[in-house]
Design a protein around this motif. Structure first.
Motif, PDB file in Angstrom:
ATOM      1  N   ASN A  47      -1.196   3.591  -4.957  1.00 56.19           N
ATOM      2  CA  ASN A  47      -1.231   4.880  -4.284  1.00 56.19           C
ATOM      3  C   ASN A  47      -0.317   4.812  -3.063  1.00 56.19           C
ATOM      4  OD1 ASN A  47      -2.935   4.434  -1.666  1.00 56.19           O
ATOM      5  ND2 ASN A  47      -4.148   3.446  -3.291  1.00 56.19           N
ATOM      6  N   ILE A  48       0.167   5.957  -2.643  1.00 50.19           N
ATOM      7  CA  ILE A  48       1.190   6.033  -1.605  1.00 50.19           C
ATOM      8  C   ILE A  48       0.666   5.554  -0.259  1.00 50.19           C
ATOM      9  CG2 ILE A  48       0.653   8.435  -1.115  1.00 50.19           C
ATOM     10  CD1 ILE A  48       4.127   6.734  -0.962  1.00 50.19           C
ATOM     11  N   ASP A  49      -0.601   5.836   0.043  1.00 53.66           N
ATOM     12  CA  ASP A  49      -1.151   5.420   1.330  1.00 53.66           C
ATOM     13  C   ASP A  49      -1.243   3.895   1.432  1.00 53.66           C
ATOM     14  OD1 ASP A  49      -1.443   8.035   2.215  1.00 53.66           O
ATOM     15  OD2 ASP A  49      -3.401   8.239   1.249  1.00 53.66           O
ATOM     16  N   LYS A  50      -1.671   3.264   0.349  1.00 52.90           N
ATOM     17  CA  LYS A  50      -1.769   1.806   0.333  1.00 52.90           C
ATOM     18  C   LYS A  50      -0.384   1.177   0.479  1.00 52.90           C
ATOM     19  CE  LYS A  50      -3.429  -2.008  -2.542  1.00 52.90           C
ATOM     20  NZ  LYS A  50      -4.064  -2.360  -3.846  1.00 52.90           N
ATOM     21  N   ARG A  52       2.272   2.589   1.905  1.00 51.93           N
ATOM     22  CA  ARG A  52       2.793   2.870   3.244  1.00 51.93           C
ATOM     23  C   ARG A  52       2.198   1.911   4.277  1.00 51.93           C
ATOM     24  NH1 ARG A  52       1.355   7.779   3.474  1.00 51.93           N
ATOM     25  NH2 ARG A  52       3.295   8.756   2.784  1.00 51.93           N
ATOM     26  N   ASP A  53       0.928   1.566   4.125  1.00 54.04           N
ATOM     27  CA  ASP A  53       0.281   0.662   5.077  1.00 54.04           C
ATOM     28  C   ASP A  53       0.811  -0.765   4.953  1.00 54.04           C
ATOM     29  OD1 ASP A  53      -1.219   2.759   5.989  1.00 54.04           O
ATOM     30  OD2 ASP A  53      -2.964   2.292   4.740  1.00 54.04           O
ATOM     31  N   GLY A  54       1.205  -1.170   3.742  1.00 53.05           N
ATOM     32  CA  GLY A  54       1.617  -2.559   3.537  1.00 53.05           C
ATOM     33  C   GLY A  54       3.109  -2.794   3.595  1.00 53.05           C
ATOM     34  N   PHE A  55       3.918  -1.732   3.538  1.00 49.62           N
ATOM     35  CA  PHE A  55       5.368  -1.904   3.491  1.00 49.62           C
ATOM     36  C   PHE A  55       5.964  -1.961   4.890  1.00 49.62           C
ATOM     37  CE2 PHE A  55       9.652   0.016   3.374  1.00 49.62           C
ATOM     38  CZ  PHE A  55      10.279  -0.967   2.618  1.00 49.62           C
ATOM     39  N   ARG A  56       6.909  -2.899   5.081  1.00 42.72           N
ATOM     40  CA  ARG A  56       7.609  -3.035   6.359  1.00 42.72           C
ATOM     41  C   ARG A  56       9.058  -3.429   6.121  1.00 42.72           C
ATOM     42  NH1 ARG A  56       5.969  -7.361   9.376  1.00 42.72           N
ATOM     43  NH2 ARG A  56       4.778  -8.255   7.675  1.00 42.72           N
ATOM     44  N   VAL A  57       9.930  -3.008   7.034  1.00 37.79           N
ATOM     45  CA  VAL A  57      11.328  -3.438   7.056  1.00 37.79           C
ATOM     46  C   VAL A  57      11.567  -4.139   8.380  1.00 37.79           C
ATOM     47  CG1 VAL A  57      13.740  -2.751   6.950  1.00 37.79           C
ATOM     48  CG2 VAL A  57      12.042  -1.502   5.600  1.00 37.79           C
ATOM     49  N   GLN A  58      12.034  -5.357   8.315  1.00 33.65           N
ATOM     50  CA  GLN A  58      12.240  -6.155   9.518  1.00 33.65           C
ATOM     51  C   GLN A  58      13.673  -6.685   9.534  1.00 33.65           C
ATOM     52  OE1 GLN A  58       9.506  -9.408   9.884  1.00 33.65           O
ATOM     53  NE2 GLN A  58      10.472 -10.262  11.702  1.00 33.65           N
TER      54      GLN A  58
END
Length: 381
Positions: A47-50, A52-58
């Motif tokens: 799901n999109i919320d899950k 969005r919470d776990g994705f990061r760009v560093q």
């Protein structure tokens, strides 16, 4: 009616699933398992919320020609899609056609044309990426003496010229043996290529925005007195899937984040030997503190002041498995790689800035997804 029991895995279990195991002779746990019905009682539906919470760009490094960044919390298929788009789908300009009037150098016409085609160029961003359009060749069109036909316009074709002749340098010192000082144009470089603006191109490509080679010192040919190169070239917009010369990147690659877990203390001479098994900066030697030596069950009891090995920066590790070759370290360390942490390295050829290449790949993937969604909807209808 019985309710279905929802199983929530522990942090240790999640870490195990999310780590590729590195052993001395093989690797394990290489496949992602976070999809529905793989583990009984767990809800692994996307799901999109899950996400969005776990994705990061560093970002680790961000320069005009080189960038390094991490995408964290995505699947390998998506990371690889970005890599392939950066290599093959982002348009750039490159020399496509060479019209040779005279070439008396030792380089054959076809070899010279090939070398010219691989030279990367840069220019005004708006002109390169917005003004210039795709070139479509019309059949049976006549050309003039510059090779310009009725299907070439200022918005789809860039004209370049290379006119150099090697002559003696009358001012050369007596006894000079360096050809570059003995002759004029003994070496032909990319800087000798002249951009010829046509129509509205002068508006977009002038001054600092003029189309020029990314590296003016690229060697094209070597000549001797009375040898000459006289030719014109056409540049078109293309993509790397057609030819590598259109690729905006020199390299675009990724690797998984290494993990190094020391499960038992490594002390003294073993710590120094352990540090030498890794690239510089991965393992650091520190002294055992009084608090660590006093803590029961830490493994440091009675070793106050001795050197111990600690993980400093696992990102610098190349996962060579050197430490696993030594029996004294086999049960004291666990090597792995994070299955959802991708460290990208992007080197631009100069027409796009390195970070802009990645952002453009995101836009391309988004457009592809919208086109695919539209096709699915039409198929269902």
């Amino acid at each position: 009616m019985s309710r279905r029991r929802v199983v929530i895995p522990s942090e240790e279990e999640l870490e195990r699933r999310n780590t590729v195991g590195i052993q001395a002779e093989y690797i394990s746990n290489v496949q992602a398992t976070d999809f529905p019905r793989h583990y009984p009682g767990e809800d692994n539906s996307w799901n999109i919320d899950k996400f969005r919470d776990g994705f990061r760009v560093q970002f680790h490094k961000n320069g005009p020609l080189e960038a390094s960044f991490s995408l964290i919390g995505i699947h390998a298929a998506v990371a690889n899609a970005f890599r392939r788009i950066m290599i093959a789908d982002i348009p750039t300009l490159a020399i496509e056609t060479v019209f040779i009037e005279n070439n008396t150098s030792v380089i054959q016409d076809e070899v010279l044309s090939h070398r010219l085609g691989l030279i990367p160029f840069k220019g005004g961003r708006e002109g390169l990426h917005s003004f210039l359009k795709w070139y479509k060749k019309k059949p049976n069109t006549a050309t003039d003496n510059l090779g310009v036909s009725g299907d070439h316009f200022d918005y789809n074709t860039v004209l370049l010229r290379l006119q150099v002749k090697c002559t003696h340098n009358e001012d050369a010192a007596e006894g000079e043996r360096d050809p570059r000082k003995l002759y004029h144009h003994a070496h032909v470089y990319a800087r000798d290529i002249e951009f010829v603006p046509v129509g509205r191109q002068a508006r977009y490509f002038s001054g600092a925005d003029a189309i020029v080679p990314v590296n003016p010192d690229i060697l094209i040919a070597k000549m001797r007195p009375e040898q000459e190169i006289d030719l014109s070239m056409h540049m078109y917009k293309g993509v790397g899937s057609d030819h590598a010369k259109f690729s905006p990147v020199a390299t675009a690659s990724y690797r998984l984040l290494p993990t190094i877990k020391i499960v038992e203390p490594i002390l003294g001479a073993d710590a120094e030997k352990f540090a030498k098994c890794f690239p510089k900066g991965v393992i650091r030697l520190r002294k055992v503190t009084r608090q660590e030596a006093a803590k029961q069950g830490s493994g440091y009891e009675g070793h106050e002041g001795e050197l111990k090995a600690v993980v400093e920066d696992p990102m610098k590790d190349t996962v060579s498995r050197e430490c696993l070759r030594h029996d004294e370290f086999n049960k004291k360390v666990k090597l792995g790689r994070k299955i959802d942490h991708f460290i990208f390295s992007v080197e631009s050829t100069g027409q796009w800035e390195s970070d802009a290449i990645f952002l453009e790949s995101v836009a391309h993937l988004k457009a592809k997804c919208k086109a695919f969604e539209k096709q699915v909807i039409n198929m269902v209808r």
